[in-house]
Design a protein around this motif. Structure first.
Motif, PDB file in Angstrom:
ATOM      1  N   ALA A  82       0.689  -1.291   0.035  1.00 15.23           N
ATOM      2  CA  ALA A  82       0.189  -0.155   0.068  1.00 15.23           C
ATOM      3  C   ALA A  82       0.790   1.233  -0.077  1.00 15.23           C
ATOM      4  N   LYS A  83       2.076   1.060   0.555  1.00 17.93           N
ATOM      5  CA  LYS A  83       2.827   2.199   0.696  1.00 17.93           C
ATOM      6  C   LYS A  83       3.988   2.516  -0.587  1.00 17.93           C
ATOM      7  N   GLY A  84       3.783   1.495  -1.573  1.00 18.85           N
ATOM      8  CA  GLY A  84       4.819   1.568  -2.751  1.00 18.85           C
ATOM      9  C   GLY A  84       5.490   0.286  -2.993  1.00 18.85           C
ATOM     10  N   LEU A  85       5.762  -0.792  -1.921  1.00 19.80           N
ATOM     11  CA  LEU A  85       6.227  -2.159  -2.295  1.00 19.80           C
ATOM     12  C   LEU A  85       6.163  -2.608  -3.722  1.00 19.80           C
ATOM     13  N   THR A  86       6.798  -3.004  -4.547  1.00 20.23           N
ATOM     14  CA  THR A  86       6.492  -3.829  -5.687  1.00 20.23           C
ATOM     15  C   THR A  86       7.052  -5.467  -5.660  1.00 20.23           C
ATOM     16  N   ASP A  87       6.520  -6.047  -6.521  1.00 21.45           N
ATOM     17  CA  ASP A  87       6.979  -7.466  -6.600  1.00 21.45           C
ATOM     18  C   ASP A  87       8.538  -7.492  -6.982  1.00 21.45           C
ATOM     19  N   VAL A  88       8.858  -6.546  -7.948  1.00 18.25           N
ATOM     20  CA  VAL A  88      10.309  -6.705  -8.310  1.00 18.25           C
ATOM     21  C   VAL A  88      11.213  -6.244  -6.973  1.00 18.25           C
ATOM     22  N   LEU A  89      10.795  -5.439  -6.121  1.00 18.80           N
ATOM     23  CA  LEU A  89      11.554  -5.048  -5.268  1.00 18.80           C
ATOM     24  C   LEU A  89      11.873  -6.302  -4.070  1.00 18.80           C
ATOM     25  N   ALA A  90      10.410  -6.811  -3.943  1.00 17.62           N
ATOM     26  CA  ALA A  90      10.487  -8.150  -2.980  1.00 17.62           C
ATOM     27  C   ALA A  90      11.220  -9.066  -3.418  1.00 17.62           C
ATOM     28  N   ALA A  91      11.208  -9.313  -4.934  1.00 15.01           N
ATOM     29  CA  ALA A  91      11.859 -10.456  -5.426  1.00 15.01           C
ATOM     30  C   ALA A  91      13.440 -10.552  -5.265  1.00 15.01           C
ATOM     31  N   LYS A  92      14.006  -9.233  -5.300  1.00 12.60           N
ATOM     32  CA  LYS A  92      15.459  -8.934  -5.075  1.00 12.60           C
ATOM     33  C   LYS A  92      16.054  -9.475  -3.666  1.00 12.60           C
ATOM     34  N   PHE A  93      14.992  -9.540  -2.731  1.00 15.87           N
ATOM     35  CA  PHE A  93      15.534 -10.375  -1.365  1.00 15.87           C
ATOM     36  C   PHE A  93      15.423 -11.789  -1.629  1.00 15.87           C
ATOM     37  N   THR A  94      14.569 -12.308  -2.392  1.00 14.79           N
ATOM     38  CA  THR A  94      14.360 -13.752  -2.503  1.00 14.79           C
ATOM     39  C   THR A  94      15.439 -14.430  -3.427  1.00 14.79           C
ATOM     40  N   ASP A  95      15.606 -13.523  -4.554  1.00 13.58           N
ATOM     41  CA  ASP A  95      16.552 -13.900  -5.677  1.00 13.58           C
ATOM     42  C   ASP A  95      17.851 -13.876  -4.843  1.00 13.58           C
ATOM     43  N   ALA A  96      18.294 -12.818  -4.080  1.00 15.60           N
ATOM     44  CA  ALA A  96      19.675 -12.695  -3.417  1.00 15.60           C
ATOM     45  C   ALA A  96      19.667 -14.048  -2.598  1.00 15.60           C
ATOM     46  N   THR A  97      18.493 -14.531  -1.774  1.00 21.44           N
ATOM     47  CA  THR A  97      18.752 -15.634  -0.943  1.00 21.44           C
ATOM     48  C   THR A  97      19.095 -16.750  -1.657  1.00 21.44           C
ATOM     49  N   SER A  98      18.499 -17.200  -2.870  1.00 22.36           N
ATOM     50  CA  SER A  98      18.705 -18.362  -3.625  1.00 22.36           C
ATOM     51  C   SER A  98      19.813 -18.293  -4.210  1.00 22.36           C
ATOM     52  N   SER A  99      20.410 -17.064  -4.842  1.00 25.67           N
ATOM     53  CA  SER A  99      21.913 -17.002  -5.373  1.00 25.67           C
ATOM     54  C   SER A  99      22.870 -17.316  -4.427  1.00 25.67           C
ATOM     55  N   LEU A 100      22.785 -16.451  -3.218  1.00 21.20           N
ATOM     56  CA  LEU A 100      23.953 -16.640  -2.236  1.00 21.20           C
ATOM     57  C   LEU A 100      24.131 -18.234  -1.636  1.00 21.20           C
ATOM     58  N   ALA A 101      22.956 -18.635  -1.554  1.00 13.51           N
ATOM     59  CA  ALA A 101      22.930 -20.060  -1.122  1.00 13.51           C
ATOM     60  C   ALA A 101      23.696 -20.901  -2.345  1.00 13.51           C
ATOM     61  N   ASP A 102      23.486 -20.533  -3.482  1.00 14.85           N
ATOM     62  CA  ASP A 102      24.018 -21.367  -4.440  1.00 14.85           C
ATOM     63  C   ASP A 102      25.470 -21.281  -4.679  1.00 14.85           C
ATOM     64  N   CYS A 103      25.883 -20.022  -4.326  1.00 16.43           N
ATOM     65  CA  CYS A 103      27.420 -19.763  -4.413  1.00 16.43           C
ATOM     66  C   CYS A 103      27.980 -20.485  -3.415  1.00 16.43           C
ATOM     67  N   LYS A 104      27.215 -20.409  -2.157  1.00 18.46           N
ATOM     68  CA  LYS A 104      28.050 -20.882  -0.895  1.00 18.46           C
ATOM     69  C   LYS A 104      27.976 -22.277  -0.963  1.00 18.46           C
ATOM     70  N   ASN A 105      27.152 -23.051  -1.656  1.00 16.12           N
ATOM     71  CA  ASN A 105      27.236 -24.434  -1.915  1.00 16.12           C
ATOM     72  C   ASN A 105      28.249 -24.983  -2.989  1.00 16.12           C
ATOM     73  N   LYS A 106      28.542 -24.294  -4.096  1.00 15.03           N
ATOM     74  CA  LYS A 106      29.540 -24.218  -5.023  1.00 15.03           C
ATOM     75  C   LYS A 106      31.014 -24.055  -4.438  1.00 15.03           C
ATOM     76  N   ARG A 107      31.206 -23.131  -3.367  1.00 16.74           N
ATOM     77  CA  ARG A 107      32.389 -22.954  -2.625  1.00 16.74           C
ATOM     78  C   ARG A 107      32.762 -23.992  -1.844  1.00 16.74           C
ATOM     79  N   PHE A 108      31.581 -24.503  -1.180  1.00 15.80           N
ATOM     80  CA  PHE A 108      31.752 -25.623  -0.285  1.00 15.80           C
ATOM     81  C   PHE A 108      32.210 -26.813  -0.956  1.00 15.80           C
ATOM     82  N   ALA A 109      31.524 -27.171  -2.056  1.00 18.31           N
ATOM     83  CA  ALA A 109      31.851 -28.199  -3.148  1.00 18.31           C
ATOM     84  C   ALA A 109      33.085 -28.412  -3.347  1.00 18.31           C
ATOM     85  N   LEU A 110      33.529 -27.186  -3.846  1.00 22.62           N
ATOM     86  CA  LEU A 110      35.068 -26.908  -4.277  1.00 22.62           C
ATOM     87  C   LEU A 110      36.144 -27.136  -3.282  1.00 22.62           C
TER      88      LEU A 110
END
Length: 243
Positions: free
Chosen positions: A145-173
């Motif tokens: 209601a104050k202006g939050l968009t789906d795009v902005l909200a998705a930045k946090f969920t996308d960052a979570t999945s991307s960081l977790a993926d990088c972390k798993n790749k680094r651990f595997a390495l």
């Protein structure tokens, strides 16, 4: 190679070839003294020692994996840095919502998340991103209601999945490399045996005659040099974003 051999040395795997490299330099300098003591210490002996150092160095810290590890780490830091503006925007909507979202920025997870980004604390950032994501879901209507968009909200969920993926790749390495080193522990132990052999003769030659050279064949003294040579540079302070 035999699997799961015990380590015959006390330093870190990656420190062993560095210590040996220092001793190899000293041995090259003092080779005539060693050869006078025993003919086994000749140019071929030194060449074989240097060759072993190279093999172990590539085993414990291969250049290709070192580059890949850096690429993954840089990617993680980029993901974190790209969250600063979304955090600021979300914090603004939180303030606009007022009592409709009855928790502070700190309780929402934004303050601590920003601190974790600045300190490059990926583990804590992942935990806080999950908290932020849960709070976005919980108070979504009021924030939208104050202006939050789906795009902005998705930045946090996308960052979570991307960081977790990088972390798993680094651990595997890292995990794969650790397993490979363990499976080839015989190579490291063999290098350490030759290091011990050289240092033993170095002490015989110089214990009573040359204290400076004696230190060059004393592993504890070499470890001090290793600590100085691999000491990380002070991290640059993060630049605070404009208010």
């Amino acid at each position: 190679m035999s699997l799961n051999l015990n380590r015959s040395f006390g330093c870190k795997n990656e420190e062993l070839p560095v210590v040996c490299g220092f001793v190899a330099i000293s041995l090259a300098r003092d080779l005539s003294d060693f050869a006078s003591y025993s003919p086994m210490f000749d140019a071929s002996y030194l060449a074989a020692f240097n060759a072993k150092i190279g093999v172990v160095q590539e085993l414990v810290e291969p250049k290709s994996e070192t580059v890949e590890h850096k690429v993954i780490t840089d990617r993680m830091y980029k993901i974190l840095d790209d969250l600063i503006s979304p955090i600021n925007f979300l914090e603004g909507y939180l303030k606009l919502a007022g009592n409709q979202v009855p928790i502070s920025s700190a309780d929402f997870g934004l303050v601590q998340l920003r601190k974790s980004i600045r300190s490059r604390d990926v583990e804590n950032a992942l935990i806080l991103l999950q908290r932020v994501g849960e709070n976005i879901k919980k108070f979504r209507d009021a924030l939208v209601a104050k202006g939050l968009t789906d795009v902005l909200a998705a930045k946090f969920t996308d960052a979570t999945s991307s960081l977790a993926d990088c972390k798993n790749k680094r651990f595997a390495l890292v995990s794969s490399r650790a397993a490979m080193v363990q499976n080839n522990m015989g190579l490291l132990n063999d290098l350490n045996d030759q290091l011990s052999e050289i240092c033993k003769i170095g002490k015989i030659l110089y214990k009573q005659t040359d204290h400076a050279k004696l230190n060059d064949y004393t592993v504890s003294q070499m470890m001090k040099q290793v600590a100085r040579s691999v000491k990380p540079s002070p991290a640059k302070k993060a630049v605070a974003e404009p208010a």
